[in-house]
Design an enzyme around this catalytic site. Sequence first.
Site, short mmCIF file in Angstrom:
data_model
loop_
_atom_site.label_atom_id
_atom_site.label_comp_id
_atom_site.label_asym_id
_atom_site.label_seq_id
_atom_site.Cartn_x
_atom_site.Cartn_y
_atom_site.Cartn_z
N HIS A 198 0.84 -1.20 0.00
CA HIS A 198 0.00 0.00 0.00
C HIS A 198 0.88 1.26 0.00
O HIS A 198 0.89 2.03 0.95
CB HIS A 198 -0.92 -0.01 1.23
CG HIS A 198 -2.37 -0.06 0.90
ND1 HIS A 198 -2.93 -1.09 0.18
CD2 HIS A 198 -3.39 0.80 1.19
CE1 HIS A 198 -4.23 -0.87 0.04
NE2 HIS A 198 -4.53 0.27 0.63
N ASP A 202 -3.67 6.99 -0.95
CA ASP A 202 -4.97 6.69 -1.57
C ASP A 202 -4.70 6.24 -3.00
O ASP A 202 -3.66 6.54 -3.59
CB ASP A 202 -5.86 7.95 -1.57
CG ASP A 202 -7.30 7.65 -1.94
OD1 ASP A 202 -7.70 6.46 -1.89
OD2 ASP A 202 -8.04 8.59 -2.29
N ARG A 206 -6.62 0.91 -7.43
CA ARG A 206 -6.67 1.22 -8.86
C ARG A 206 -5.28 1.25 -9.48
O ARG A 206 -5.07 0.78 -10.60
CB ARG A 206 -7.40 2.54 -9.07
CG ARG A 206 -8.92 2.43 -8.90
CD ARG A 206 -9.58 3.80 -8.74
NE ARG A 206 -9.29 4.36 -7.43
CZ ARG A 206 -9.42 5.64 -7.10
NH1 ARG A 206 -9.82 6.50 -8.02
NH2 ARG A 206 -9.17 6.06 -5.89
N THR A 207 -4.30 1.76 -8.75
CA THR A 207 -2.93 1.75 -9.27
C THR A 207 -2.42 0.31 -9.39
O THR A 207 -1.76 -0.05 -10.37
CB THR A 207 -2.00 2.56 -8.35
OG1 THR A 207 -2.50 3.89 -8.22
CG2 THR A 207 -0.58 2.62 -8.92
N GLY A 208 -2.74 -0.52 -8.40
CA GLY A 208 -2.31 -1.91 -8.45
C GLY A 208 -2.92 -2.66 -9.62
O GLY A 208 -2.25 -3.51 -10.24
N ARG A 209 -4.16 -2.36 -9.95
CA ARG A 209 -4.78 -3.03 -11.10
C ARG A 209 -4.26 -2.46 -12.42
O ARG A 209 -4.23 -3.16 -13.44
CB ARG A 209 -6.30 -2.96 -10.97
CG ARG A 209 -6.81 -3.89 -9.86
CD ARG A 209 -8.33 -3.93 -9.77
NE ARG A 209 -8.91 -2.71 -9.24
CZ ARG A 209 -9.00 -2.42 -7.94
NH1 ARG A 209 -8.57 -3.27 -7.03
NH2 ARG A 209 -9.56 -1.30 -7.54
#
Length: 371
Positions: A198, A202, A206-209
Amino acid sequence: MSRRARRRSAGPYLASIPPDIADLPMPTIPDELLAEAGDAHAALARFDSTAGLVHAPLPSILLRTESSASSEVEQLTASAKQVALANIGDAKSANARLVVANVHAMESALALADRLDTDAVIEMHRALMERHDPSIVGEFRHVGVWVGGSSPHVAAHVAPIVARVPALMDDLMVYTRRTDLPVLPHIAIAHAQFESIHPFPDGNGRTGRALTQAMLRGSGTTSQVTVPVSAGLLANPQEYFDALTSYRRGDVVPIVRVFTDSTFRALENSRRLVDEINATQEAWRSRLDARRGSTARRALDILPAQPVVTIAHLAEQLEVSIPAASNAIATLTDAGILEQSTSGRRNRYWHAPEILNALDDFGRRARRGRG
């Protein structure tokens, strides 16, 4: 806060310490699941290879659906019409604007797929969050974060302390560049590790996907389209979150299974969407009374990717004059392809209801878990 809640939120708390995974040996995964993951990977590659045979602007359509689905996993919902309006800067929905920001993050991820490092991830996050909260972009977090609960004392997951984040992200990015692992298990584990770290205050989900899509592109699995794997996660988001918890406890099997199942669901749903859009375009061409090469005919090629237009937007996209765009919209409206969404002469826009319905149906099927 009540006194009880204040007591629960006082004093020291435990933060996670994710393991280094850069040199992680291939985890033990059941042979049957490995075979299914291999089949899903092959199906992804086949779907991507057929994208060039589709007349509709499939890359743009699927990029938008993946961005919408990834946002919806975080309970950021918006209709296809609101997202299309946000794309031309005319949406009242804050969630729709966030979806469009997610499109930019996905685009950034794909552009950086051949050089995955920490700077690339920071740029993906910047594209996602810069307009929403510019104070948190450009670097990793300087604050503690947790998932679930009102404080880290009662959270479902407490991310590692700030001092650990840079080294953990360096380690993760080395792992993402490996080429000796089966593609989907490799991507699933990288995604779970990213979500466990993480690294931002915030926008981590979405960044991970987006990173998932970058890894698919970097592995050569996809080269033309962004397969909306996140749409497969919408069938059972809790299963996805539970799989992340299992990963943090040392079991990689659930997250590999979730990514495998989600890929199959997303592909089935995407094929149906493509069929519906192709059928719609064929019906449009058969009923449009306009010569080949006219502005109205050319507009048919961009409406599936941008099913809400203004006269000025259409003129810009097709590089024609305002009168030519206005005449084309009138022709498309007379043919029943477009409908005017506003009354009067100011703030007018037109939408393609058949495309919007197909996109919204895609989202409903994803939430029901059926293709």
